[in-house]
Design an enzyme around this catalytic site. Structure first.
Site, PDB file in Angstrom:
ATOM      1  N   HIS A 280       0.841  -1.204   0.000  1.00  0.00           N
ATOM      2  CA  HIS A 280       0.000   0.000   0.000  1.00  0.00           C
ATOM      3  C   HIS A 280       0.879   1.258   0.000  1.00  0.00           C
ATOM      4  O   HIS A 280       0.665   2.176  -0.792  1.00  0.00           O
ATOM      5  CB  HIS A 280      -0.932  -0.028   1.223  1.00  0.00           C
ATOM      6  CG  HIS A 280      -1.675   1.243   1.457  1.00  0.00           C
ATOM      7  ND1 HIS A 280      -2.991   1.427   1.087  1.00  0.00           N
ATOM      8  CD2 HIS A 280      -1.284   2.412   2.012  1.00  0.00           C
ATOM      9  CE1 HIS A 280      -3.370   2.652   1.404  1.00  0.00           C
ATOM     10  NE2 HIS A 280      -2.347   3.274   1.979  1.00  0.00           N
ATOM     11  N   GLU A 281       1.887   1.269   0.878  1.00  0.00           N
ATOM     12  CA  GLU A 281       2.785   2.442   0.949  1.00  0.00           C
ATOM     13  C   GLU A 281       3.532   2.633  -0.368  1.00  0.00           C
ATOM     14  O   GLU A 281       3.698   3.760  -0.842  1.00  0.00           O
ATOM     15  CB  GLU A 281       3.788   2.286   2.097  1.00  0.00           C
ATOM     16  CG  GLU A 281       3.181   2.308   3.498  1.00  0.00           C
ATOM     17  CD  GLU A 281       2.406   3.579   3.787  1.00  0.00           C
ATOM     18  OE1 GLU A 281       2.859   4.661   3.387  1.00  0.00           O
ATOM     19  OE2 GLU A 281       1.331   3.481   4.406  1.00  0.00           O
TER      20      GLU A 281
ATOM     21  N   HIS B  28       1.504   4.406  -2.958  1.00  0.00           N
ATOM     22  CA  HIS B  28       1.523   5.876  -2.888  1.00  0.00           C
ATOM     23  C   HIS B  28       2.705   6.432  -3.674  1.00  0.00           C
ATOM     24  O   HIS B  28       2.600   7.456  -4.335  1.00  0.00           O
ATOM     25  CB  HIS B  28       1.647   6.345  -1.436  1.00  0.00           C
ATOM     26  CG  HIS B  28       0.350   6.275  -0.685  1.00  0.00           C
ATOM     27  ND1 HIS B  28      -0.816   6.803  -1.158  1.00  0.00           N
ATOM     28  CD2 HIS B  28       0.055   5.738   0.522  1.00  0.00           C
ATOM     29  CE1 HIS B  28      -1.788   6.594  -0.279  1.00  0.00           C
ATOM     30  NE2 HIS B  28      -1.287   5.940   0.746  1.00  0.00           N
TER      31      HIS B  28
ATOM     32  N   ASP C 120      -4.688   1.169  -2.085  1.00  0.00           N
ATOM     33  CA  ASP C 120      -5.247  -0.143  -1.723  1.00  0.00           C
ATOM     34  C   ASP C 120      -5.359  -1.036  -2.961  1.00  0.00           C
ATOM     35  O   ASP C 120      -5.018  -2.222  -2.916  1.00  0.00           O
ATOM     36  CB  ASP C 120      -6.650   0.016  -1.102  1.00  0.00           C
ATOM     37  CG  ASP C 120      -6.587   0.391   0.375  1.00  0.00           C
ATOM     38  OD1 ASP C 120      -5.469   0.379   0.939  1.00  0.00           O
ATOM     39  OD2 ASP C 120      -7.641   0.691   0.960  1.00  0.00           O
TER      40      ASP C 120
ATOM     41  N   GLU D  12      -5.903   6.990  -1.193  1.00  0.00           N
ATOM     42  CA  GLU D  12      -5.908   5.774  -0.363  1.00  0.00           C
ATOM     43  C   GLU D  12      -6.549   4.607  -1.102  1.00  0.00           C
ATOM     44  O   GLU D  12      -6.037   3.492  -1.059  1.00  0.00           O
ATOM     45  CB  GLU D  12      -6.636   6.020   0.967  1.00  0.00           C
ATOM     46  CG  GLU D  12      -5.925   6.996   1.901  1.00  0.00           C
ATOM     47  CD  GLU D  12      -4.480   6.619   2.177  1.00  0.00           C
ATOM     48  OE1 GLU D  12      -4.167   5.409   2.243  1.00  0.00           O
ATOM     49  OE2 GLU D  12      -3.647   7.532   2.303  1.00  0.00           O
TER      50      GLU D  12
END
Ligand code: ZN
Length: 422
Positions: free
Chosen positions: A279-280, A283, A367, A363
């Site tokens: 997930h990070e 980004h 995801d 977000e």
């Protein structure tokens, strides 16, 4: 006349902001209370009722504490501006320092000291009252005050030279000072992004390279799959201060690093850690970080241009309760900066949902990225554990959440992730 109108506008926005914030907070409390006695169906097997109720009580306690903070902050703001606090402070500092840079920096330091003292009891209560009561505080009082002292020293070492440069530009570089100040400010922000992970954060926490070999090779496999090069995977001793767990990404270029709180590592299974990391990385790979920085630069340019105009308007000072210094050699630039910093949030608060909206969009995208590169079910189970451990409510008021939350509500995120599985 403009001065009067500006005062009225300021008070109107302040009252409006307070009213909206109170309305949202009380809706949130009512909504959380109404759902306190049953775990939402989709979480019923994963989260015990006691944990759900703890999350409800924690959320309500924090929201109420936030409401108290709003009232005090608004009162302090009015005291500084319309009731003449800054005017008084300005006169006192002027008596001590005379005109020139000494007065300007003195004024900013005096304001920072007073507002810091006002905030101190709130910060202290938050840590040793609220967080303590719910079992999250791991800090000793000694550490709290050591952090405070370090924070003040750091603000002086970093903030004073920056303020000096900006004030000098305002005083001496003519009508386009705000453009030059923007370059300085942007350069400073970039410098901080390099210094924060490497120099500043290590003053407060210990960062150790991730030692677990099997976890490390799992993570390196993921980074290779998504094409991400990083110098470091670090574990931070977050448990020194708080039981809350997190993971974050910092720095850029060759400096970027991934940081896991030890509190998080100890709770998640290796495949869940991999999913959180994916997930990070999402980004980063989806350019959210670059977009956010670009947006921040654009907004600060617009605000500095606005300040460039406002600082020459008499009503901007008198409307906020200050008589500008008209003596030869005296500069009102520090006062202009201060008034701008105080008034801006009052006028921009209602734009907050726009930032939240764009953050929540990111977000969802991160995801979805994680679901493409790891198993979405691992991210779901990691999220459930993180919500439970952090006592984050699963049933926020939808409007409160839409207004403030940088992350979508857990149930919405998990529903989306489950769609990716089926
Ligand atoms: Zn995220």
């Amino acid at each position: 006349m403009y001065s009067h109108a500006f005062s009225i506008l300021f008070v109107t926005f302040l009252v409006l902001t307070l009213a909206v914030r109170f309305w949202l907070a009380s809706r949130h409390i009512r909504h959380v209370l109404a759902h306190r006695n049953a775990v939402p169906a989709e979480f019923a097997e994963k989260i015990p009722l006691a944990a759900h109720q703890k999350a409800a009580d924690y959320t309500i306690a924090r929201t109420k504490f936030g409401m108290l903070g709003m009232v005090v902050n608004a009162a302090v703001l009015v005291a500084f501006t319309l009731l003449g606090g800054l005017q008084w402070l300005s006169v006192e500092v002027y008596k001590l320092a005379g005109p020139g840079m000494g007065y300007q920096i003195g004024l900013l330091v005096a304001y920072a000291a007073i507002s810091g003292l006002v905030d101190l009891p709130f910060d202290y209560y938050k840590q040793f009252g609220l967080e303590q009561r719910f079992g999250f505080n791991k800090m000793s009082r000694g550490l709290f005050f050591a952090d405070l002292a370090k924070g003040v020293a750091l603000a002086a070492v970093i903030g004073l030279p920056l303020v000096w440069v900006v004030l000098t530009l305002m005083d001496k570089s003519g009508g386009l000072w705000w453009l030059y100040a923007w370059f300085v400010w942007s350069g400073f922000q970039l410098l901080m992004m390099v210094l924060f992970p490497t120099v500043i954060a290590p003053l407060f926490n210990k960062f150790t390279p991730l030692a677990d070999e099997s976890l490390k090779s799992r993570i390196e496999g993921l980074m290779q799959r998504v094409g991400f090069a990083s110098k470091g995977l670090f574990v931070m001793d977050g448990s020194k201060r708080s039981a809350h767990g997190n993971a974050y990404f910092s720095g850029f270029g060759a400096n970027k690093r991934i940081v896991f709180f030890d509190t998080l590592l100890s709770r998640l299974a290796p495949q869940e850690i991999e999913a959180v990391l994916a997930h990070e990385l999402g980004h980063f790979k989806l350019k959210h970080i670059v977009k956010r920085i670009g947006m921040m630069f654009a907004v600060s340019l617009a605000f500095l241009a606005l300040l460039g105009w406002l600082k020459n308007q008499l009503w901007f000072y008198t409307g906020l309760g200050v008589d500008p210094l008209l003596l030869p050699g005296a500069s009102n630039n520090a006062m202009a900066l201060l008034l701008f910093a105080l008034a801006l949030p009052v006028f921009t608060f209602l734009l907050g949902p726009l930032t939240s909206l764009s953050s929540r969009k990111h977000e969802f995208e991160a995801d979805a990225f994680a679901a493409r590169h790891t198993d979405a079910r691992d991210l779901v189970s990691a999220l459930v554990k993180m919500y439970e451990d952090n006592a984050s409510t699963l049933t926020p008021d939808p409007l409160h959440s839409a207004f403030y939350d940088s992350h979508p509500p857990a149930s919405v995120r998990i529903r989306q992730l489950n769609l990716a599985v089926h």
